[in-house]
Scaffold this motif. Structure first.
Motif, PDB file in Angstrom:
ATOM      1  N   THR A 157       8.576 -27.034 -39.675  1.00 51.82           N
ATOM      2  CA  THR A 157       8.180 -26.826 -41.397  1.00 51.82           C
ATOM      3  C   THR A 157       9.612 -26.633 -42.213  1.00 51.82           C
ATOM      4  O   THR A 157       9.647 -26.487 -43.556  1.00 51.82           O
ATOM      5  CB  THR A 157       7.702 -25.480 -41.321  1.00 51.82           C
ATOM      6  N   GLN A 158      10.693 -25.714 -41.228  1.00 56.38           N
ATOM      7  CA  GLN A 158      11.416 -25.742 -41.966  1.00 56.38           C
ATOM      8  C   GLN A 158      12.616 -25.827 -42.278  1.00 56.38           C
ATOM      9  O   GLN A 158      13.481 -25.636 -43.317  1.00 56.38           O
ATOM     10  CB  GLN A 158      12.192 -23.957 -41.344  1.00 56.38           C
ATOM     11  N   LEU A 159      12.803 -26.741 -41.676  1.00 60.03           N
ATOM     12  CA  LEU A 159      13.894 -27.687 -41.389  1.00 60.03           C
ATOM     13  C   LEU A 159      13.783 -29.315 -41.829  1.00 60.03           C
ATOM     14  O   LEU A 159      13.983 -29.985 -41.816  1.00 60.03           O
ATOM     15  CB  LEU A 159      14.775 -28.174 -40.490  1.00 60.03           C
ATOM     16  N   LYS A 160      12.396 -29.485 -42.965  1.00 57.83           N
ATOM     17  CA  LYS A 160      11.737 -31.417 -43.217  1.00 57.83           C
ATOM     18  C   LYS A 160      12.999 -31.804 -43.571  1.00 57.83           C
ATOM     19  O   LYS A 160      13.449 -33.158 -42.811  1.00 57.83           O
ATOM     20  CB  LYS A 160      11.232 -31.273 -44.148  1.00 57.83           C
ATOM     21  N   ASN A 161      14.371 -31.318 -44.554  1.00 56.81           N
ATOM     22  CA  ASN A 161      15.219 -32.493 -44.254  1.00 56.81           C
ATOM     23  C   ASN A 161      16.530 -31.763 -43.710  1.00 56.81           C
ATOM     24  O   ASN A 161      17.634 -32.915 -44.135  1.00 56.81           O
ATOM     25  CB  ASN A 161      15.703 -32.306 -46.018  1.00 56.81           C
ATOM     26  N   PHE A 162      16.748 -31.634 -43.295  1.00 60.10           N
ATOM     27  CA  PHE A 162      18.226 -31.647 -41.361  1.00 60.10           C
ATOM     28  C   PHE A 162      17.991 -32.630 -41.264  1.00 60.10           C
ATOM     29  O   PHE A 162      18.269 -32.729 -40.017  1.00 60.10           O
ATOM     30  CB  PHE A 162      17.545 -30.268 -41.522  1.00 60.10           C
ATOM     31  N   THR A 163      17.957 -33.863 -41.784  1.00 60.57           N
ATOM     32  CA  THR A 163      18.615 -34.904 -40.397  1.00 60.57           C
ATOM     33  C   THR A 163      20.181 -35.773 -40.783  1.00 60.57           C
ATOM     34  O   THR A 163      20.808 -35.693 -41.606  1.00 60.57           O
ATOM     35  CB  THR A 163      17.778 -36.404 -41.164  1.00 60.57           C
ATOM     36  N   PHE A 164      20.330 -35.541 -39.901  1.00 60.39           N
ATOM     37  CA  PHE A 164      21.899 -36.304 -39.541  1.00 60.39           C
ATOM     38  C   PHE A 164      22.100 -37.254 -38.270  1.00 60.39           C
ATOM     39  O   PHE A 164      21.326 -37.684 -37.361  1.00 60.39           O
ATOM     40  CB  PHE A 164      23.095 -35.286 -39.229  1.00 60.39           C
ATOM     41  N   ASN A 165      23.361 -37.916 -38.367  1.00 61.37           N
ATOM     42  CA  ASN A 165      23.623 -38.637 -36.933  1.00 61.37           C
ATOM     43  C   ASN A 165      24.414 -38.962 -37.623  1.00 61.37           C
ATOM     44  O   ASN A 165      25.661 -38.448 -38.867  1.00 61.37           O
ATOM     45  CB  ASN A 165      22.498 -40.119 -36.716  1.00 61.37           C
ATOM     46  N   ILE A 166      25.681 -40.132 -36.296  1.00 64.94           N
ATOM     47  CA  ILE A 166      27.094 -39.978 -36.132  1.00 64.94           C
ATOM     48  C   ILE A 166      27.196 -41.752 -35.797  1.00 64.94           C
ATOM     49  O   ILE A 166      26.836 -41.704 -35.438  1.00 64.94           O
ATOM     50  CB  ILE A 166      28.106 -38.799 -35.976  1.00 64.94           C
TER      51      ILE A 166
ATOM     52  N   PHE B  79      43.476 -45.635 -29.584  1.00 71.37           N
ATOM     53  CA  PHE B  79      42.390 -44.204 -29.819  1.00 71.37           C
ATOM     54  C   PHE B  79      41.386 -44.525 -30.269  1.00 71.37           C
ATOM     55  O   PHE B  79      40.541 -45.596 -31.108  1.00 71.37           O
ATOM     56  CB  PHE B  79      43.228 -43.987 -31.103  1.00 71.37           C
ATOM     57  N   GLN B  80      40.012 -43.556 -29.302  1.00 73.68           N
ATOM     58  CA  GLN B  80      38.699 -43.999 -29.389  1.00 73.68           C
ATOM     59  C   GLN B  80      38.504 -42.707 -30.510  1.00 73.68           C
ATOM     60  O   GLN B  80      38.314 -41.454 -30.076  1.00 73.68           O
ATOM     61  CB  GLN B  80      38.193 -44.007 -28.418  1.00 73.68           C
ATOM     62  N   GLY B  81      38.627 -42.921 -31.524  1.00 71.21           N
ATOM     63  CA  GLY B  81      38.025 -41.608 -32.411  1.00 71.21           C
ATOM     64  C   GLY B  81      37.367 -41.706 -33.441  1.00 71.21           C
ATOM     65  O   GLY B  81      36.277 -43.133 -33.329  1.00 71.21           O
ATOM     66  N   SER B  82      36.966 -40.434 -34.331  1.00 67.23           N
ATOM     67  CA  SER B  82      36.069 -41.197 -35.640  1.00 67.23           C
ATOM     68  C   SER B  82      36.310 -40.458 -36.299  1.00 67.23           C
ATOM     69  O   SER B  82      37.218 -39.778 -36.652  1.00 67.23           O
ATOM     70  CB  SER B  82      34.450 -40.454 -34.946  1.00 67.23           C
ATOM     71  N   PRO B  83      35.051 -40.605 -37.690  1.00 73.16           N
ATOM     72  CA  PRO B  83      35.697 -39.430 -38.971  1.00 73.16           C
ATOM     73  C   PRO B  83      35.777 -37.809 -38.305  1.00 73.16           C
ATOM     74  O   PRO B  83      36.679 -37.393 -39.268  1.00 73.16           O
ATOM     75  CB  PRO B  83      34.266 -39.562 -39.644  1.00 73.16           C
ATOM     76  N   ASN B  84      35.197 -37.993 -37.386  1.00 76.21           N
ATOM     77  CA  ASN B  84      35.063 -35.955 -36.615  1.00 76.21           C
ATOM     78  C   ASN B  84      36.976 -35.613 -36.771  1.00 76.21           C
ATOM     79  O   ASN B  84      37.175 -34.613 -37.183  1.00 76.21           O
ATOM     80  CB  ASN B  84      34.801 -35.819 -35.569  1.00 76.21           C
ATOM     81  N   GLU B  85      37.195 -36.377 -36.070  1.00 77.14           N
ATOM     82  CA  GLU B  85      39.483 -36.403 -35.842  1.00 77.14           C
ATOM     83  C   GLU B  85      40.086 -37.037 -36.980  1.00 77.14           C
ATOM     84  O   GLU B  85      40.984 -35.845 -37.179  1.00 77.14           O
ATOM     85  CB  GLU B  85      39.625 -37.115 -34.313  1.00 77.14           C
ATOM     86  N   LEU B  86      39.572 -38.180 -37.552  1.00 78.31           N
ATOM     87  CA  LEU B  86      40.452 -38.290 -38.540  1.00 78.31           C
ATOM     88  C   LEU B  86      40.559 -37.770 -39.572  1.00 78.31           C
ATOM     89  O   LEU B  86      41.380 -38.190 -40.113  1.00 78.31           O
ATOM     90  CB  LEU B  86      40.480 -40.310 -38.451  1.00 78.31           C
ATOM     91  N   ILE B  87      39.417 -37.099 -39.999  1.00 80.22           N
ATOM     92  CA  ILE B  87      38.635 -36.203 -42.032  1.00 80.22           C
ATOM     93  C   ILE B  87      38.895 -35.636 -41.938  1.00 80.22           C
ATOM     94  O   ILE B  87      39.417 -34.589 -42.212  1.00 80.22           O
ATOM     95  CB  ILE B  87      37.771 -37.598 -42.497  1.00 80.22           C
TER      96      ILE B  87
END
Length: 256
Positions: free
Chosen positions: A247-256, A92-100
């Motif tokens: 200006t409005q989303l300076k802290n909206f940093t994410f990756n996977i 299974f090729q998965g990630s926390p998206n499917e398994l958590i």
């Protein structure tokens, strides 16, 4: 949320854990191995699978066949793998998206992340802020101004995800919460069908795992890449602003 995408192999890991030394000495595999991808063909998960299956097949000495099975935020494919034989012939090729996340969001899912064992990480992904090609904004701040105006007029923007409770659903909900702008979630079975509706302007935006195809789509005017959810501009996406430049989303940093 800022955790790397983890590729988890289920049935093969269980089989390897239970094999004795004598069994390990036997010939394996003697027939093709199935690599289960929990989304339809065409999305980033599928692209990753098709970039590794031939190499994996050469290492195993048997073909590795990709099976795409979307639905329920990837949990349908995960459950199928769990229900199958623990003989090493389905991985299974998965990630926390499917398994958590999926089991937390969908009550009908009964498996737990502990039912799977991590065999190998094979990829990480950046998140792109994508908007439909005809959306009247060229920056994240302009986008949010338009989103706020649309919500005040009773026409909240729509955003795509790969299913209820998915990482991308949570990103959209988090965006709505931190900006105070009402938005409407539109779930799909995978990134590919979500992308098709974005290209057709049937949905307003998609916070999606970045692939080079989006660069091509942006340059050809089929979609807008407003920013990358990175803390700074990275070399392979330097032409796009990091979300911290807004200006409005300076802290909206994410990756996977």
């Amino acid at each position: 949320m800022n955790s790397p995408l983890k590729t988890l192999m289920a049935a093969a890991a269980i089989a390897l854990a239970s094999l004795s030394g004598a069994a390990l000495a036997q010939s394996y595999p003697t027939r093709p191995v199935t690599l289960m991808v929990p989304y339809p063909a065409g999305g980033l998960s599928d692209v990753i699978a098709r970039s590794v299956n031939n190499t994996l097949g050469k290492q195993l000495g048997q073909p590795v066949v990709i099976e795409n099975l979307g639905g329920a935020s990837g949990s349908i494919a995960a459950q199928k793998v769990l229900n199958g034989a623990s003989d090493g012939y389905t991985v299974f090729q998965g990630s926390p998206n499917e398994l958590i996340l999926a089991p937390l969001a969908i009550a009908s899912i009964k498996f737990k992340s502990e039912d799977f064992r991590l065999v190998q990480m094979i990829a990480t992904a950046q998140i792109a802020f994508l908007a439909r090609k005809d959306f009247p904004a060229s920056t994240v701040d302009e986008f949010l101004d338009q989103a706020r105006k649309a919500a005040q007029q009773g026409r909240p923007l729509t955003y795509a995800s790969v299913g209820p409770g998915s990482f991308y659903h949570l990103l959209g909900e988090h965006l709505s919460k931190v900006t105070g702008i009402p938005m409407v979630h539109v779930p799909y079975k995978g990134a590919a069908p979500a992308e098709q509706d974005l290209l057709a302007s049937q949905v307003d935006f998609f916070l999606a795992p970045y692939g080079k195809k989006y660069d091509d789509m942006h340059k050809s005017g089929r979609v807008k890449v407003l920013a990358m959810l990175n803390s700074e501009r990275l070399d392979n996406v330097k032409s796009y602003p990091a979300i911290t430049e807004s200006t409005q989303l300076k802290n909206f940093t994410f990756n996977i």
